[in-house]
Design a protein around this motif. Sequence first.
Motif, PDB file in Angstrom:
ATOM      1  N   ASP A  46       0.817  -1.210   0.000  1.00 21.17           N
ATOM      2  CA  ASP A  46       0.000   0.000   0.000  1.00 21.17           C
ATOM      3  C   ASP A  46       0.855   1.267   0.000  1.00 21.17           C
ATOM      4  N   SER A  47       2.146   1.121  -0.352  1.00 21.29           N
ATOM      5  CA  SER A  47       3.061   2.264  -0.375  1.00 21.29           C
ATOM      6  C   SER A  47       3.511   2.570  -1.802  1.00 21.29           C
ATOM      7  N   GLY A  48       3.424   3.824  -2.166  1.00 22.59           N
ATOM      8  CA  GLY A  48       3.963   4.280  -3.445  1.00 22.59           C
ATOM      9  C   GLY A  48       5.337   4.889  -3.224  1.00 22.59           C
ATOM     10  N   VAL A  49       6.215   4.729  -4.197  1.00 22.48           N
ATOM     11  CA  VAL A  49       7.571   5.277  -4.107  1.00 22.48           C
ATOM     12  C   VAL A  49       7.856   6.069  -5.376  1.00 22.48           C
ATOM     13  N   ILE A  50       8.286   7.301  -5.201  1.00 23.82           N
ATOM     14  CA  ILE A  50       8.739   8.137  -6.317  1.00 23.82           C
ATOM     15  C   ILE A  50      10.258   8.203  -6.240  1.00 23.82           C
ATOM     16  N   VAL A  51      10.922   7.788  -7.328  1.00 21.56           N
ATOM     17  CA  VAL A  51      12.383   7.694  -7.354  1.00 21.56           C
ATOM     18  C   VAL A  51      12.937   8.724  -8.339  1.00 21.56           C
ATOM     19  N   PHE A  52      13.794   9.606  -7.847  1.00 19.21           N
ATOM     20  CA  PHE A  52      14.510  10.530  -8.728  1.00 19.21           C
ATOM     21  C   PHE A  52      15.740   9.802  -9.261  1.00 19.21           C
ATOM     22  N   ASN A  53      15.768   9.568 -10.566  1.00 14.85           N
ATOM     23  CA  ASN A  53      16.819   8.760 -11.180  1.00 14.85           C
ATOM     24  C   ASN A  53      17.884   9.647 -11.819  1.00 14.85           C
ATOM     25  N   LEU A  54      18.379  10.609 -11.061  1.00 16.57           N
ATOM     26  CA  LEU A  54      19.445  11.504 -11.525  1.00 16.57           C
ATOM     27  C   LEU A  54      20.515  11.604 -10.442  1.00 16.57           C
ATOM     28  N   PRO A  55      21.138  10.478 -10.083  1.00 18.30           N
ATOM     29  CA  PRO A  55      22.075  10.490  -8.955  1.00 18.30           C
ATOM     30  C   PRO A  55      23.346  11.284  -9.207  1.00 18.30           C
ATOM     31  N   ASP A  56      23.631  11.593 -10.461  1.00 23.33           N
ATOM     32  CA  ASP A  56      24.884  12.270 -10.796  1.00 23.33           C
ATOM     33  C   ASP A  56      24.723  13.774 -10.917  1.00 23.33           C
ATOM     34  N   VAL A  62      -2.865   2.760  -2.804  1.00 22.99           N
ATOM     35  CA  VAL A  62      -1.725   3.483  -2.232  1.00 22.99           C
ATOM     36  C   VAL A  62      -2.196   4.400  -1.112  1.00 22.99           C
ATOM     37  N   ARG A  63      -1.660   4.164   0.100  1.00 23.30           N
ATOM     38  CA  ARG A  63      -2.043   4.963   1.269  1.00 23.30           C
ATOM     39  C   ARG A  63      -0.982   5.974   1.658  1.00 23.30           C
ATOM     40  N   ARG A  64       0.218   5.785   1.194  1.00 19.37           N
ATOM     41  CA  ARG A  64       1.318   6.703   1.532  1.00 19.37           C
ATOM     42  C   ARG A  64       2.304   6.741   0.375  1.00 19.37           C
ATOM     43  N   VAL A  65       3.055   7.820   0.262  1.00 17.27           N
ATOM     44  CA  VAL A  65       4.031   7.977  -0.813  1.00 17.27           C
ATOM     45  C   VAL A  65       5.373   8.392  -0.226  1.00 17.27           C
ATOM     46  N   PHE A  66       6.415   7.709  -0.654  1.00 17.50           N
ATOM     47  CA  PHE A  66       7.791   8.049  -0.270  1.00 17.50           C
ATOM     48  C   PHE A  66       8.521   8.627  -1.476  1.00 17.50           C
ATOM     49  N   LEU A  67       9.306   9.655  -1.251  1.00 18.24           N
ATOM     50  CA  LEU A  67      10.157  10.233  -2.287  1.00 18.24           C
ATOM     51  C   LEU A  67      11.602   9.921  -1.940  1.00 18.24           C
ATOM     52  N   CYS A  68      12.360   9.386  -2.913  1.00 16.57           N
ATOM     53  CA  CYS A  68      13.771   9.065  -2.629  1.00 16.57           C
ATOM     54  C   CYS A  68      14.604   9.224  -3.894  1.00 16.57           C
TER      55      CYS A  68
END
Length: 423
Positions: A380-390, A416-422
């Motif tokens: 039930d968790s959504g994850v948003i991933v920024f794919n620009l590590p450089d 989805v009950r919660r969203v994480f940004l990483c």
Amino acid sequence: MRGFRNVAVVGAGTMGAAIAQHFLMKGLQVHLADANQAGLARGQGLVAASLDEAVARRLLDADGRAATLARLHPTTDLADLAGVDLVVEAVFEDLDVKRALFAQLEGIVRTDCVLATNTSSFRVGDVAAGLAHPGRVLGTHYFYHAAKNKLVELIAGERTDAALLAEVEAFYAGLGKTPIRTADAPGFAVNRFFVPWLNEAVRVYAEGLGSIPTIDAVARAAFGVGMGPFALMNATGVPIAQHAAEGLAAKLGDFYAPAPRLIAQVAARQDWNLDDHASVHGGQEQPEAIRERLLAAALGCAAALVSEGVCSATDTDLGARSGLRWPRGPFELMAAIGQDAIAGMVGALFGRYGLPLPTVPFASRTPIALDWVQTEVHGDSGVIVFNLPDRMNALGEAVMAQLDAAWTRLEADPAVRRVFLCG
């Protein structure tokens, strides 16, 4: 998820020593193995010298250096690797040697120990052929200098366990590396377009389109890089360029074969003369023709590998930026110059060798989407991933638009009950 705290590197040459150093500096216990004491001593010396440099640059103090070296366990006896969690093989590029080593390791290490090959010339599946447990074998292709370069290509053979690959990917990300996944294909992702870029520079030189300084200058300007192809070959070793091109040509055909002029340079055991302003035929310098040929070689091969499903366009660009330190990857560069213009360049070059125009993006006329913001759902968790590590300060218009779309997708998902940004 298992922990990889006790690792081993087999092969104490330049690459193996650098891989060991990276693990050491991340706090891991590291066994460094080599076939003989002289090779082992050389590898230890390389690690110590690199740590001395870190002390001189104030990246590490004397106590930190001593503590790092205390985690290094050199050995010439593979039996000492019985308790490790991960073995990275970094011996010289001989398929029979690699297969024999992995067969020997199977009889020594635990059944849950991961076996990784740093090969750049062979398929992972070929290295794992004949093993009792090929599911635990994968490729971890490092780039020079392995202790400093962020990129590592992760390659699954046809029998590699998918869950294991995900664990190794998370392990490397946790160590500060930038892992990208590629198919088990010749050259994997980055070398598939980088080696032809070097090789095409030699062909251009041999055809008299420009002198070495001019070709390097054109390459620096066109790709925004600090070193041109000839300077890079001198820095990494001219024979390496020939060897890599031969490996690609054996599987992919004549376009990838080393230029005769490159073969002659290696036979002469000479670096390129970076100050030689005379073109081979003494003709007029042609910077625009040079630019088009270099762009066609690199961007055409990048398009080919993506068309074949070897790697995504996003990860191919990330590999170029992280591993080669190009400011823009092939597809971002393609978008900046114009897809149609690049298609014309690629068609002209590939046509010489009977190669078709790559399907993506040229033949299909499909615009390339670079996914810099990605979404995942775990329960039930959504994850948003920024794919620009450089990149620093990455929140431009394109990234913000992708962030908005990612948030909208997750917000619309009733599970989805919660969203994480990483990152």
